[in-house]
Enzyme design. Structure first.
Site: not given
Length: 337
Positions: A71-73, A177
């Site tokens: 999800i972050e990168s 998120y």
């Protein structure tokens, strides 16, 4: 019985409550509508997932946390956000400082696979404690910052509203998120139900850490391991100059399959061939193309190593200049003043 599949290991460690919230269902739907997208991201995680999951398991944390880099990168180690976050775990400079990640000219700990993973898990554990064992609030705070989640909790309390994550007035990105993470774990739990094929990833270490015993260029290391420079950059994205710094731990991550070859070749590498680059202070009248010509390299390579957004350079700036292999003349013509 031995677990043969990394996805089985993940499923066995999933421990966050599943939730059928509308936001979760809409993310599941989104993943289902773009199966190739999620399959590609998970495949890109192959060099990192075994290591990250192993560290999560060793600390007794929910296995879902190993999926946060999706999800972050999107498992891109070179990823940076417009706001200045970097690496698989997307650390902002201030948070990186708080968790003790080094950021300097040679090295950015936010991008380092091992250092950033340790720091992220430390930080998530710290947040989990701060939010009295509520993982959803802790994960939300990882995204939005602790202060913002605290403020939302205080606001709801003062208005007599529930303070669980799902009821908090948080920024849109943070509100989506946690549901995204739960949706992802739901897909991995039952990929067949969602018409998604999980890539076959090895359930074994992809890389090993080797001690290079001194400064070493990634170009040289690639030759010694028999892999590409790009492979080594993906395993060592924290080395922002494509060279191990002269005065820090001389550790390099290399594919496990290349370890023996690397150590044998390194033992026979002459000291003067370890680094194929020099530091060069730009002089008045220099251009990137004249420097490239003198050092028998290309403008593109100079821009890549020095992370230059354009070809403009200014007198006084220090550049890392790769020197043609065994090319004495080039290094002499570029006095490293």
């Amino acid at each position: 019985a031995q677990v043969v599949d990394i996805w089985e290991r993940l499923r066995a460690g999933f421990s966050l409550p599943q939730r059928q919230a509308p936001s979760v269902l809409s993310h599941i739907e989104n993943f289902r509508n773009h199966p190739r997208h999620i399959e590609d991201i998970l495949a890109r995680g192959e060099p990192y997932l075994f290591y990250i999951l192993s560290r999560v398991e060793e600390r007794g944390l929910p296995a879902e946390l190993a999926l946060l880099p999706v999800i972050e990168s999107a498992f891109d180690p070179f990823s940076s956000s417009p706001a200045g976050a970097a690496g698989l775990w997307q650390f902002m400079p201030a948070t990186a400082k708080h968790v003790g990640l080094r950021q300097e000219w040679w090295f950015d700990g936010r991008r380092d696979i091992v250092a950033a993973t340790e720091a992220a898990l430390d930080y998530l554990s710290e947040l989990h404690q701060r939010f009295d064992g509520d993982w959803f609030q802790a994960i939300g705070a990882y995204n939005a910052g602790r202060a913002r989640v605290n403020k939302a909790i205080r606001l709801n309390r003062s208005q007599g509203k529930p303070v669980d994550f799902w009821e908090l007035p948080l920024p849109e990105e943070t509100r989506s998120y946690v549901p995204k993470l739960i949706a992802l774990s739901a897909i991995i739990s039952n990929p067949g139900d969602h018409d998604i094929t999980l890539p076959a990833l090895d359930n074994s270490p992809y890389f090993v850490a080797v001690d290079t015993g001194g400064q070493l260029d990634l170009q040289v290391a690639a030759r010694l391991t028999g892999t590409s420079v790009k492979t080594l950059q993906c395993l060592n994205p924290g080395l922002i100059r494509s060279t191990i710094p002269p005065d820090s731990p001389h550790t390099l991550l290399i594919p496990r399959a290349s370890e023996r070859r690397f150590l044998e070749q390194l033992a026979h590498l002459p000291a003067d061939q370890r680094v194929q680059s020099v530091k060069y202070r730009v002089r008045w009248g220099d251009t990137l193309s004249t420097i490239a010509q003198n050092s028998r390299t290309t403008v593109t390579r100079l821009r890549e190593i020095n992370q230059l957004g354009s070809s403009r350079i200014f007198a006084g700036k220090v550049l890392i200049v790769p020197v043609g292999e065994n090319d004495e003349n080039a290094s002499r013509s570029l006095q490293t003043s």
